[in-house]
Design a protein around this motif. Structure first.
Motif, PDB file in Angstrom:
ATOM      1  N   ARG A  35      40.901  46.323  27.739  1.00 42.93           N
ATOM      2  CA  ARG A  35      41.649  47.268  26.927  1.00 42.93           C
ATOM      3  C   ARG A  35      42.892  47.738  27.362  1.00 42.93           C
ATOM      4  N   SER A  36      43.096  48.113  28.532  1.00 40.12           N
ATOM      5  CA  SER A  36      44.648  48.555  28.999  1.00 40.12           C
ATOM      6  C   SER A  36      45.752  47.456  29.096  1.00 40.12           C
ATOM      7  N   ARG A  37      45.319  46.286  29.255  1.00 40.52           N
ATOM      8  CA  ARG A  37      46.217  45.117  29.580  1.00 40.52           C
ATOM      9  C   ARG A  37      46.202  44.167  28.318  1.00 40.52           C
ATOM     10  N   GLY A  38      45.235  43.984  27.668  1.00 46.54           N
ATOM     11  CA  GLY A  38      45.199  43.052  26.761  1.00 46.54           C
ATOM     12  C   GLY A  38      44.345  41.882  27.281  1.00 46.54           C
ATOM     13  N   LEU A  39      44.963  40.733  26.703  1.00 51.82           N
ATOM     14  CA  LEU A  39      44.432  39.420  27.077  1.00 51.82           C
ATOM     15  C   LEU A  39      45.249  39.037  28.326  1.00 51.82           C
ATOM     16  N   ALA A  40      46.141  39.694  28.579  1.00 47.75           N
ATOM     17  CA  ALA A  40      47.063  39.399  29.886  1.00 47.75           C
ATOM     18  C   ALA A  40      46.298  39.745  31.043  1.00 47.75           C
ATOM     19  N   ALA A  41      45.016  40.601  30.898  1.00 48.09           N
ATOM     20  CA  ALA A  41      44.115  40.901  31.954  1.00 48.09           C
ATOM     21  C   ALA A  41      43.482  39.791  32.395  1.00 48.09           C
ATOM     22  N   ILE A  42      43.256  38.807  31.682  1.00 50.99           N
ATOM     23  CA  ILE A  42      42.515  37.379  32.006  1.00 50.99           C
ATOM     24  C   ILE A  42      43.391  36.844  33.136  1.00 50.99           C
ATOM     25  N   ALA A  43      44.668  36.672  33.130  1.00 55.46           N
ATOM     26  CA  ALA A  43      45.345  35.902  33.874  1.00 55.46           C
ATOM     27  C   ALA A  43      45.372  36.580  35.528  1.00 55.46           C
ATOM     28  N   GLY A  44      44.899  38.071  35.372  1.00 59.92           N
ATOM     29  CA  GLY A  44      44.786  38.619  36.472  1.00 59.92           C
ATOM     30  C   GLY A  44      43.494  38.982  37.048  1.00 59.92           C
ATOM     31  N   THR A  45      42.674  37.813  37.259  1.00 63.80           N
ATOM     32  CA  THR A  45      41.308  37.923  37.561  1.00 63.80           C
ATOM     33  C   THR A  45      41.295  38.475  38.964  1.00 63.80           C
ATOM     34  N   ALA A  46      41.880  38.145  39.825  1.00 63.91           N
ATOM     35  CA  ALA A  46      41.646  38.680  41.582  1.00 63.91           C
ATOM     36  C   ALA A  46      41.913  40.023  41.384  1.00 63.91           C
ATOM     37  N   LYS A  47      42.752  40.545  40.509  1.00 60.50           N
ATOM     38  CA  LYS A  47      43.173  41.739  40.652  1.00 60.50           C
ATOM     39  C   LYS A  47      41.858  42.638  40.035  1.00 60.50           C
ATOM     40  N   TRP A  48      41.273  42.601  38.920  1.00 57.75           N
ATOM     41  CA  TRP A  48      40.237  43.297  38.463  1.00 57.75           C
ATOM     42  C   TRP A  48      39.062  42.982  39.236  1.00 57.75           C
ATOM     43  N   ARG A  49      38.780  41.672  39.854  1.00 58.07           N
ATOM     44  CA  ARG A  49      37.756  41.378  40.579  1.00 58.07           C
ATOM     45  C   ARG A  49      37.763  42.610  41.898  1.00 58.07           C
ATOM     46  N   ASP A  50      38.979  42.602  42.502  1.00 60.40           N
ATOM     47  CA  ASP A  50      38.937  43.346  43.554  1.00 60.40           C
ATOM     48  C   ASP A  50      38.692  44.879  43.191  1.00 60.40           C
ATOM     49  N   GLU A  51      39.159  45.546  42.044  1.00 59.57           N
ATOM     50  CA  GLU A  51      38.854  46.723  41.577  1.00 59.57           C
ATOM     51  C   GLU A  51      37.434  46.754  41.209  1.00 59.57           C
ATOM     52  N   ALA A  52      36.698  45.487  40.619  1.00 52.91           N
ATOM     53  CA  ALA A  52      34.964  45.740  40.563  1.00 52.91           C
ATOM     54  C   ALA A  52      34.582  45.929  41.721  1.00 52.91           C
ATOM     55  N   PHE A  53      34.961  45.139  43.034  1.00 52.92           N
ATOM     56  CA  PHE A  53      34.254  45.255  44.251  1.00 52.92           C
ATOM     57  C   PHE A  53      34.337  46.986  44.681  1.00 52.92           C
ATOM     58  N   VAL A  54      35.482  47.487  44.617  1.00 56.81           N
ATOM     59  CA  VAL A  54      35.658  48.997  45.000  1.00 56.81           C
ATOM     60  C   VAL A  54      34.629  49.864  44.111  1.00 56.81           C
TER      61      VAL A  54
END
Length: 331
Positions: A35-54
């Motif tokens: 929702r915040s970054r659009g489909l570009a977020a798919i390329a940043g998998t490592a970042k949102w996985r880190d955020e999910a872990f937190v």
């Protein structure tokens, strides 16, 4: 027998609840990223996985704190002194247990940058502002650590509470911890490990795939041998591994003390640290190698001298005819 079965059944079902939270955290974080970054977020998998872990860790953190407070963890953390390196501090759950009267400075080495704001806030709230430095890197990033003065033989105490299960290369991390500690330094740890019970160990292996992916740690690592092999500890037999056979997360803990070491400037370069016995063996081998090299050099010089004499004799016999024939061949 019935009690044993019930204990095993409850323990073997234990990972279900935390994994549900992990799936929820991944979904919420992924959806927010889209929702915040659009489909570009798919390329940043490592970042949102880190955020999910937190998010997952923060949600379950009260449970972790209650559980750890009933164990030896607070006592272990309080025993750290001098210059301290805290490995993987996460949200900073162990910070309140440090004895500030014994601490010169604490370096919290945390590879997940999404933990850093919470960790810094926790240090300030616990009265460690100016005495707790957060370093956003892995322990293998020696160039980053050296900028903070963390190098071989510079640390008095290393604290590791449930961190080795997540390390990609635990053997390398253990050896690096030993390298960073001063002679007589303390490696203070409390980790979960592979079970000694065959049935429980089998269940650990079955759970390990979803657990390692979602909770980002390994259930079935045999950590005690890894830590023992890191270096020549003074108290190699001091590890405590008491547990019930059905426990899915049996623990191993200790305060390991590094052995006597000295710096050697032989093979390996300046700053290579060895025990006294290793240094003696290295020096003995080096001396033998030097003798062999001298003998080999003398033998080579002798062979070269003989070869030169032989070549001179050939030239004296055939030199004139060879030099006269070369221009003819090149014309």
């Amino acid at each position: 027998m019935a009690i044993n079965f019930l204990n095993r059944w409850n323990s073997y079902r234990g990972p279900i609840a935390p994994l549900r939270y992990a799936v929820w955290a991944l979904y919420v974080t992924w959806w927010d990223a889209i929702r915040s970054r659009g489909l570009a977020a798919i390329a940043g998998t490592a970042k949102w996985r880190d955020e999910a872990f937190v998010l997952w860790f923060r949600t379950l953190s009260p449970h972790f704190i209650r559980m750890e407070s009933s164990t030896v963890v607070p006592e272990l953390v309080a025993s750290a002194d001098g210059i301290v390196l805290e490995l993987g501090p996460g949200l900073g759950n162990q910070i309140p247990s440090f004895d500030k009267t014994k601490i010169d400075h604490i370096y919290g080495v945390e590879i997940n940058g999404s933990f850093v704001p919470d960790l810094q806030a926790k240090a300030v709230a616990c009265g460690l502002e100016g005495k707790y430095t957060v370093i956003n890197c892995g322990v293998e990033d020696t160039d980053v650590l050296e900028k903070h003065g963390i190098k071989a033989g510079s640390i008095d105490s290393i604290v590791s509470m449930q961190v080795f299960c997540s390390a990609p290369q635990p053997e390398a991390v253990a050896k690096e911890m030993y390298r960073l500690l001063k002679p007589g330094g303390k490696f203070i740890f409390w980790e979960h490990r592979r079970s000694d019970d065959f049935v429980t160990r089998t269940v650990q292996y079955l759970w390990n795939f979803p657990w390692s992916f979602l909770a980002r740690c390994n259930l079935n690592r045999d950590l005690a041998p890894i830590i023992r092999a890191a270096g020549p500890w003074k108290n190699i037999e001091s590890m405590d591994e008491k547990s019930q056979p059905w426990e899915m997360l049996p623990r191993v803990w200790a305060t390991m003390i590094t052995g006597e070491r000295r710096k050697s400037f032989g093979i390996g370069g300046a700053g290579n640290i060895r025990t006294r016995d290793e240094a003696w063996v290295h020096d003995m081998i080096s001396a033998k190698d030097a003798v062999k090299r001298r003998k080999s050099s003398t033998s080579a010089e002798s062979r070269e001298s003989k070869s030169s004499t032989f070549s001179w004799r050939l030239k004296s016999l055939f030199g004139s005819s060879r030099t006269n024939s070369i221009p003819e061949a090149t014309k």
